[in-house]
Design an enzyme around this catalytic site. Structure first.
Site, short mmCIF file in Angstrom:
data_model
loop_
_atom_site.label_atom_id
_atom_site.label_comp_id
_atom_site.label_asym_id
_atom_site.label_seq_id
_atom_site.Cartn_x
_atom_site.Cartn_y
_atom_site.Cartn_z
N LYS A 142 14.17 47.12 44.85
CA LYS A 142 14.85 48.03 44.66
C LYS A 142 15.76 48.33 46.48
O LYS A 142 17.11 48.72 46.62
CB LYS A 142 14.77 50.14 44.71
N ARG A 198 6.26 64.33 45.48
CA ARG A 198 7.83 64.53 44.78
C ARG A 198 6.82 64.16 43.72
O ARG A 198 7.29 65.61 43.02
CB ARG A 198 7.93 62.40 45.58
C1 LIG Z 1 10.55 52.95 46.06
C2 LIG Z 1 8.85 53.38 45.77
C3 LIG Z 1 7.52 51.74 45.58
C4 LIG Z 1 8.15 50.52 46.32
O1 LIG Z 1 7.82 51.76 47.70
P1 LIG Z 1 7.85 50.70 49.32
O2 LIG Z 1 7.68 51.02 50.12
O3 LIG Z 1 9.22 50.18 49.37
O4 LIG Z 1 6.85 49.53 48.83
C5 LIG Z 1 7.10 52.26 44.74
N1 LIG Z 1 7.12 53.46 44.11
C6 LIG Z 1 8.01 53.93 43.75
C7 LIG Z 1 7.67 55.27 43.16
C8 LIG Z 1 8.96 53.67 44.50
O5 LIG Z 1 9.90 54.72 44.11
#
Ligand SMILES: *Cc1c(COP(=O)(O)O)cnc(C)c1O
Length: 355
Positions: A35, A130
């Site tokens: 992402k 969250r």
């Molecule tokens: C963005 C996200 C991740 C990845 O997080 P990083 O800190 O970039 O490794 C994993 N799980 C969810 C649900 C996320 O929103």
């Protein structure tokens, strides 16, 4: 073209490899999260080549782009699905993270209509506040989902270090493993995935403290920037400079370090304060808040420091540089996560992928 973000796909691949090999020692497989690269097929390919077993993204349009580019799945939608997108979710993603029974049912109906099997990972909130079911809701929710025919129970997971900044620990991840065993008992289903979080959990791999029973992590930042995200420790064998942001110098001049005149508000409505460091040699780069998060940039040259920025101008103190920069020179920065995310999404920043 400047500003320019260069992403080195070979370094991303090496980082993915370092993390998948570290994870494999603990029986953990990695979902590579794209992402922060806006679902770039180059990033996904590098992560796949580096050994991640699935690709995760928060946006369906990103998953569609990576699929269209021929990047092999499976794909995990890592943001809770929108009800209005249920049909697209089961068409584009193989797994999704869910925390609402209504959404799980809608995905079941959509998967039935599409004639596919979709896999659900139920999220549990262990304190970061969250997404996620409360602990006491999880087993009943899993029992309900276990009755579904088309969107089926594949696992449980947790997200930490995001909203609340809550650290993963043997206590909260131990609780996740315990919940997984309870879900398995209550449903008679062996869970394929017990997902212990994001790059914040890499520190537990480094320390050897990850509880047994966690078999999946969702890793974005760790691959892209080469560090775990609690103490920002470098990951062994990972590159810390896979992403470099470059901006062009448009003014160099010696100026005082304290503005002259009555100080009201800066462009963003803050009242700035200044410490007098005497006269400074300052450079202005053509990059600002429209392109990145200036405070989250680290100049590659330690003799440069960031003084501040407005929408389109970045002010640097270059007094300590051995060779003074000239107008037209290019200055390099290592972006942090916020700076990288903004640079990736800003239409003003050219993206340059090297292979
Ligand atoms: C963005 C996200 C991740 C990845 O997080 P990083 O800190 O970039 O490794 C994993 N799980 C969810 C649900 C996320 O929103």
């Amino acid at each position: 073209m400047f500003p320019q973000l260069e992403i080195d796909a070979r370094k991303l691949k090496a980082n993915a490899q370092a993390i998948t090999e570290l994870s494999a020692r603990f029986g953990v497989s990695v979902c590579g999260v794209t992402k922060v690269t806006c679902g770039s097929p180059e990033a996904a390919r590098a992560m796949r080549d580096g050994g991640v077993m699935m690709i995760g993204d928060s946006r369906l349009e990103n998953i569609a782009r990576m699929r269209a580019a021929g990047i092999p799945g499976p794909y995990m939608l890592i943001r809770l699905p929108m009800l209005s997108q249920a049909d697209q979710v089961v068409e584009l993603a193989d797994y999704s993270l869910v925390s609402e029974l209504g959404t799980a049912r809608a995905l079941d109906r959509a998967a039935g209509r599409a004639g596919v099997t979709h896999k659900l990972v139920l999220m549990v909130d262990l304190g970061d506040l969250r997404e996620g079911f409360w602990e006491d809701e999880l087993v009943p929710a899993a029992v309900a989902v276990a009755r579904q025919e088309h969107a089926v129970l594949a696992g449980i997971g947790v997200n930490l270090c995001c909203y609340g900044g809550v650290c993963p620990t043997t206590a909260n991840l131990g609780c996740l493993v315990q919940l997984a065993r309870e879900v398995e008992q209550a449903t008679g289903i062996t869970l394929e995935i017990v997902s212990g979080g994001n790059s914040g959990t890499i520190g537990m791999l480094l320390d050897g403290t990850l509880p047994a029973g966690i078999n999946h992590l969702r890793i974005g930042e760790g691959i892209v920037l080469g560090r775990e995200t609690i103490a920002r420790r470098p990951i062994p064998d990972a590159n810390l400079d896979a992403c470099v942001l470059r901006a062009e110098v448009i003014e160099v001049r010696e100026k005082p370090s304290v503005p002259i005149g009555v100080i009201g508000q800066d462009v963003f409505g803050n009242t700035p304060t200044f410490v007098d460091h005497g006269r400074q040699r300052r450079a202005i780069c053509a990059i600002g808040h429209q392109d990145t998060v200036p405070a989250n940039l680290t100049p590659v040259d330690p003799a440069i420091s960031v003084l501040g920025a407005s929408s389109d101008h970045l002010l640097l103190d270059v007094t300590a540089m051995a060779v003074q920069p000239q107008v037209g020179d290019v200055i390099e920065f290592l972006p942090g996560y916020a700076a990288l995310l903004m640079a990736m999404t800003s239409p003003y920043v050219a993206k340059l992928w090297t292979r």
